[in-house]
Design a protein around this motif. Structure first.
Motif, PDB file in Angstrom:
ATOM      1  N   GLU A   1       0.801  -1.230   0.000  1.00  0.00           N
ATOM      2  CA  GLU A   1       0.000   0.000   0.000  1.00  0.00           C
ATOM      3  C   GLU A   1       0.832   1.277   0.000  1.00  0.00           C
ATOM      4  OE1 GLU A   1      -4.430  -0.653   1.757  1.00  0.00           O
ATOM      5  OE2 GLU A   1      -2.930   0.136   3.130  1.00  0.00           O
ATOM      6  N   PHE A   2       2.053   1.199   0.492  1.00  0.00           N
ATOM      7  CA  PHE A   2       2.804   2.455   0.620  1.00  0.00           C
ATOM      8  C   PHE A   2       4.274   2.361   0.208  1.00  0.00           C
ATOM      9  CE2 PHE A   2       2.748   0.465   4.857  1.00  0.00           C
ATOM     10  CZ  PHE A   2       4.107   0.356   5.130  1.00  0.00           C
ATOM     11  N   ALA A   3       4.665   1.274  -0.380  1.00  0.00           N
ATOM     12  CA  ALA A   3       6.079   1.101  -0.742  1.00  0.00           C
ATOM     13  C   ALA A   3       6.597   2.226  -1.633  1.00  0.00           C
ATOM     14  CB  ALA A   3       6.283  -0.248  -1.422  1.00  0.00           C
ATOM     15  N   HIS A   4       5.717   2.787  -2.475  1.00  0.00           N
ATOM     16  CA  HIS A   4       6.176   3.807  -3.429  1.00  0.00           C
ATOM     17  C   HIS A   4       5.612   5.199  -3.137  1.00  0.00           C
ATOM     18  CE1 HIS A   4       7.917   0.562  -5.734  1.00  0.00           C
ATOM     19  NE2 HIS A   4       6.744  -0.060  -5.771  1.00  0.00           N
ATOM     20  N   LYS A   5       5.046   5.386  -1.960  1.00  0.00           N
ATOM     21  CA  LYS A   5       4.505   6.708  -1.604  1.00  0.00           C
ATOM     22  C   LYS A   5       5.628   7.634  -1.148  1.00  0.00           C
ATOM     23  CE  LYS A   5      -0.168   5.246  -0.313  1.00  0.00           C
ATOM     24  NZ  LYS A   5      -0.824   5.921  -1.437  1.00  0.00           N
ATOM     25  N   ASN A   6       5.395   8.955  -1.299  1.00  0.00           N
ATOM     26  CA  ASN A   6       6.359   9.918  -0.793  1.00  0.00           C
ATOM     27  C   ASN A   6       5.930  10.396   0.597  1.00  0.00           C
ATOM     28  OD1 ASN A   6       4.425  12.051  -1.098  1.00  0.00           O
ATOM     29  ND2 ASN A   6       5.027  12.298  -3.249  1.00  0.00           N
TER      30      ASN A   6
ATOM     31  N   ASN B   1       4.958 -20.048  21.021  1.00  0.00           N
ATOM     32  CA  ASN B   1       5.588 -19.896  19.710  1.00  0.00           C
ATOM     33  C   ASN B   1       5.174 -18.618  18.994  1.00  0.00           C
ATOM     34  OD1 ASN B   1       7.155 -22.385  19.551  1.00  0.00           O
ATOM     35  ND2 ASN B   1       5.167 -23.405  19.632  1.00  0.00           N
ATOM     36  N   ALA B   2       4.510 -17.719  19.705  1.00  0.00           N
ATOM     37  CA  ALA B   2       4.224 -16.407  19.124  1.00  0.00           C
ATOM     38  C   ALA B   2       5.544 -15.718  18.806  1.00  0.00           C
ATOM     39  CB  ALA B   2       3.406 -15.567  20.093  1.00  0.00           C
ATOM     40  N   THR B   3       5.547 -14.923  17.758  1.00  0.00           N
ATOM     41  CA  THR B   3       6.769 -14.231  17.341  1.00  0.00           C
ATOM     42  C   THR B   3       6.507 -12.736  17.269  1.00  0.00           C
ATOM     43  OG1 THR B   3       7.453 -16.142  16.021  1.00  0.00           O
ATOM     44  CG2 THR B   3       8.549 -14.050  15.574  1.00  0.00           C
ATOM     45  N   PHE B   4       7.152 -11.995  18.180  1.00  0.00           N
ATOM     46  CA  PHE B   4       7.035 -10.542  18.237  1.00  0.00           C
ATOM     47  C   PHE B   4       8.258  -9.904  17.576  1.00  0.00           C
ATOM     48  CE2 PHE B   4       4.612 -12.190  21.786  1.00  0.00           C
ATOM     49  CZ  PHE B   4       3.486 -11.393  21.848  1.00  0.00           C
ATOM     50  N   GLY B   5       8.125  -8.637  17.198  1.00  0.00           N
ATOM     51  CA  GLY B   5       9.281  -7.930  16.687  1.00  0.00           C
ATOM     52  C   GLY B   5       8.901  -6.652  15.958  1.00  0.00           C
ATOM     53  N   GLN B   6       9.895  -5.793  15.798  1.00  0.00           N
ATOM     54  CA  GLN B   6       9.738  -4.543  15.039  1.00  0.00           C
ATOM     55  C   GLN B   6      10.812  -4.537  13.951  1.00  0.00           C
ATOM     56  OE1 GLN B   6       6.532  -3.026  17.420  1.00  0.00           O
ATOM     57  NE2 GLN B   6       7.346  -2.381  15.455  1.00  0.00           N
ATOM     58  N   PRO B   7      10.539  -5.213  12.833  1.00  0.00           N
ATOM     59  CA  PRO B   7      11.564  -5.369  11.794  1.00  0.00           C
ATOM     60  C   PRO B   7      11.613  -4.236  10.766  1.00  0.00           C
ATOM     61  CG  PRO B   7       9.649  -6.674  11.233  1.00  0.00           C
ATOM     62  CD  PRO B   7       9.345  -6.019  12.569  1.00  0.00           C
ATOM     63  N   GLU B   8      10.974  -3.123  11.043  1.00  0.00           N
ATOM     64  CA  GLU B   8      10.875  -2.046  10.046  1.00  0.00           C
ATOM     65  C   GLU B   8      12.234  -1.587   9.519  1.00  0.00           C
ATOM     66  OE1 GLU B   8       7.105  -1.628  12.556  1.00  0.00           O
ATOM     67  OE2 GLU B   8       9.202  -2.174  12.871  1.00  0.00           O
ATOM     68  N   ILE B   9      13.245  -1.594  10.382  1.00  0.00           N
ATOM     69  CA  ILE B   9      14.563  -1.101   9.948  1.00  0.00           C
ATOM     70  C   ILE B   9      15.098  -1.911   8.770  1.00  0.00           C
ATOM     71  CG2 ILE B   9      15.920  -2.543  11.545  1.00  0.00           C
ATOM     72  CD1 ILE B   9      17.733  -0.052  11.941  1.00  0.00           C
ATOM     73  N   ARG B  10      14.647  -3.142   8.637  1.00  0.00           N
ATOM     74  CA  ARG B  10      15.137  -4.018   7.572  1.00  0.00           C
ATOM     75  C   ARG B  10      14.606  -3.635   6.193  1.00  0.00           C
ATOM     76  NH1 ARG B  10      15.858 -10.130   9.996  1.00  0.00           N
ATOM     77  NH2 ARG B  10      17.051  -9.497  11.841  1.00  0.00           N
ATOM     78  N   VAL B  11      13.588  -2.781   6.166  1.00  0.00           N
ATOM     79  CA  VAL B  11      13.097  -2.287   4.875  1.00  0.00           C
ATOM     80  C   VAL B  11      13.279  -0.772   4.772  1.00  0.00           C
ATOM     81  CG1 VAL B  11      11.491  -4.174   4.449  1.00  0.00           C
ATOM     82  CG2 VAL B  11      10.716  -2.195   5.766  1.00  0.00           C
ATOM     83  N   GLY B  12      14.229  -0.251   5.564  1.00  0.00           N
ATOM     84  CA  GLY B  12      14.629   1.142   5.407  1.00  0.00           C
ATOM     85  C   GLY B  12      13.808   2.164   6.145  1.00  0.00           C
TER      86      GLY B  12
ATOM     87  N   LEU C   1      14.772  -2.911  18.112  1.00  0.00           N
ATOM     88  CA  LEU C   1      14.454  -1.866  17.144  1.00  0.00           C
ATOM     89  C   LEU C   1      15.576  -1.667  16.128  1.00  0.00           C
ATOM     90  CD1 LEU C   1      12.927   0.706  19.635  1.00  0.00           C
ATOM     91  CD2 LEU C   1      11.665  -0.502  17.845  1.00  0.00           C
ATOM     92  N   LEU C   2      16.823  -1.757  16.582  1.00  0.00           N
ATOM     93  CA  LEU C   2      17.962  -1.485  15.713  1.00  0.00           C
ATOM     94  C   LEU C   2      18.403  -2.694  14.895  1.00  0.00           C
ATOM     95  CD1 LEU C   2      20.079   0.783  18.084  1.00  0.00           C
ATOM     96  CD2 LEU C   2      18.784   1.484  16.062  1.00  0.00           C
ATOM     97  N   THR C   3      18.014  -3.890  15.308  1.00  0.00           N
ATOM     98  CA  THR C   3      18.397  -5.093  14.568  1.00  0.00           C
ATOM     99  C   THR C   3      17.225  -5.697  13.796  1.00  0.00           C
ATOM    100  OG1 THR C   3      17.873  -6.588  16.413  1.00  0.00           O
ATOM    101  CG2 THR C   3      20.112  -5.672  16.326  1.00  0.00           C
ATOM    102  N   GLY C   4      16.010  -5.407  14.225  1.00  0.00           N
ATOM    103  CA  GLY C   4      14.852  -6.037  13.614  1.00  0.00           C
ATOM    104  C   GLY C   4      14.673  -7.486  14.011  1.00  0.00           C
ATOM    105  N   LEU C   5      15.452  -7.951  14.984  1.00  0.00           N
ATOM    106  CA  LEU C   5      15.375  -9.348  15.402  1.00  0.00           C
ATOM    107  C   LEU C   5      14.017  -9.655  16.034  1.00  0.00           C
ATOM    108  CD1 LEU C   5      18.903  -9.849  17.017  1.00  0.00           C
ATOM    109  CD2 LEU C   5      18.041 -10.995  14.951  1.00  0.00           C
ATOM    110  N   PRO C   6      13.475 -10.853  15.800  1.00  0.00           N
ATOM    111  CA  PRO C   6      12.220 -11.249  16.439  1.00  0.00           C
ATOM    112  C   PRO C   6      12.487 -11.870  17.810  1.00  0.00           C
ATOM    113  CG  PRO C   6      12.901 -12.952  14.920  1.00  0.00           C
ATOM    114  CD  PRO C   6      13.937 -11.854  14.816  1.00  0.00           C
ATOM    115  N   PHE C   7      11.435 -11.988  18.606  1.00  0.00           N
ATOM    116  CA  PHE C   7      11.549 -12.703  19.886  1.00  0.00           C
ATOM    117  C   PHE C   7      10.243 -13.438  20.161  1.00  0.00           C
ATOM    118  CE2 PHE C   7      10.505  -8.266  20.606  1.00  0.00           C
ATOM    119  CZ  PHE C   7       9.447  -8.267  21.504  1.00  0.00           C
ATOM    120  N   LYS C   8      10.375 -14.571  20.847  1.00  0.00           N
ATOM    121  CA  LYS C   8       9.255 -15.477  21.048  1.00  0.00           C
ATOM    122  C   LYS C   8       8.427 -15.099  22.282  1.00  0.00           C
ATOM    123  CE  LYS C   8       9.821 -18.432  17.642  1.00  0.00           C
ATOM    124  NZ  LYS C   8       8.791 -18.643  16.621  1.00  0.00           N
ATOM    125  N   GLY C   9       7.318 -15.812  22.439  1.00  0.00           N
ATOM    126  CA  GLY C   9       6.404 -15.545  23.540  1.00  0.00           C
ATOM    127  C   GLY C   9       7.065 -15.632  24.900  1.00  0.00           C
TER     128      GLY C   9
END
Length: 256
Positions: free
Chosen positions: A68-73, A123-134, A158-166
């Motif tokens: 939805e927003f990959a090419h938005k400014n 086995n839930a997987t949390f994370g904030q991987p946004e940094i990995r797509v810029g 936040l800085l690595t985008g690594l996930p973590f489990k439940g």
């Protein structure tokens, strides 16, 4: 198209389930709008005393829908005013329980953090991987995650985008409980029913004071607590609770 399904699995309990299984419940604009509308409506309903938010048994929400927003400014992103939709969830006065199975990544993790209680599968997987797509979290991830687990843990994820489990989420204080994956939905419902049986005015005041008090000075927060405590003595539920205790019987709370 309906992407958020509503049902009432027990008296006083509403359950909202994100339903975009073909994209792992990715959060597009329609999902956000439907969630905002439902939370706004349920927050005003006298029949609802607790809300369960889930994505079902397999996945909570795998993140924002990048298509939805990959090419938005920047201007186009600003014009989306998505923060107003998230605000409707954050401001819901009813206790909210997130039942998290599978992925809760990016916007999904941020959505879960809008809840008051998080029941996570092992086995839930949390994370904030946004940094990995810029980019970076844009719906509270940098702020809510830091408040939940502290600066140094939050910075790591936040800085690595690594996930973590439940289990890790529970150990760090992000999850309220961690249970076997197949027990997540049942445990969330059990907690919701327990809360729904409590005096709703007291529950609302507890949520309001906790959220308002966490970012202000302790003296001011304690003042808010005292005022809310005293205010509840004007309610019929307080009188009913006291009578039921003295008469050794279950209370019947009406929300008045």
């Amino acid at each position: 198209m309906e992407f958020v399904k509503l049902d009432h699995p027990a008296a006083g309990v509403a359950r909202l389930a994100i339903h975009r299984p073909e994209v792992r419940n990715a959060l597009n604009q329609a999902v956000r709008e439907q969630l905002a509308e439902q939370f706004s409506t349920l927050g005003k309903s006298s029949e609802v005393r607790a809300i369960i938010l889930t994505g079902g048994d397999k996945v909570f929400a795998a993140g924002a829908d990048l298509t939805e927003f990959a090419h938005k400014n920047a201007v186009q992103m600003q014009q989306r005013t998505v923060h107003l939709l998230w605000q409707s969830i954050a401001e819901c006065p009813k206790p909210v329980i997130a039942a998290v199975n599978g992925y809760a990544l990016g916007g999904g993790c941020e959505l879960a953090m809008h809840a008051d209680i998080i029941v996570a599968g092992r086995n839930a997987t949390f994370g904030q991987p946004e940094i990995r797509v810029g980019v970076m979290p844009g719906a509270g991830g940098t702020q809510r995650l830091t408040r939940a687990i502290g600066k140094f843990q939050a910075m790591k994820y936040l800085l690595t985008g690594l996930p973590f489990k439940g289990e890790e989420a529970f150990a760090m204080g992000l999850a309220s409980e961690v249970v076997d994956d197949e027990q997540v939905q049942a445990r969330a419902l059990e907690l919701a029913q327990l809360i729904a049986g409590m005096p709703p005015l007291a529950a609302t005041q507890i949520k309001e004071v906790v959220l308002a008090g966490q970012d202000i000075a302790l003296d001011a927060a304690l003042l808010l607590e005292r005022k809310a405590f005293n205010l509840l003595f004007a309610s019929q539920d307080q009188k009913e609770g006291a009578r039921a205790f003295l008469e050794k019987r279950p209370p019947n709370y009406t929300g008045n």
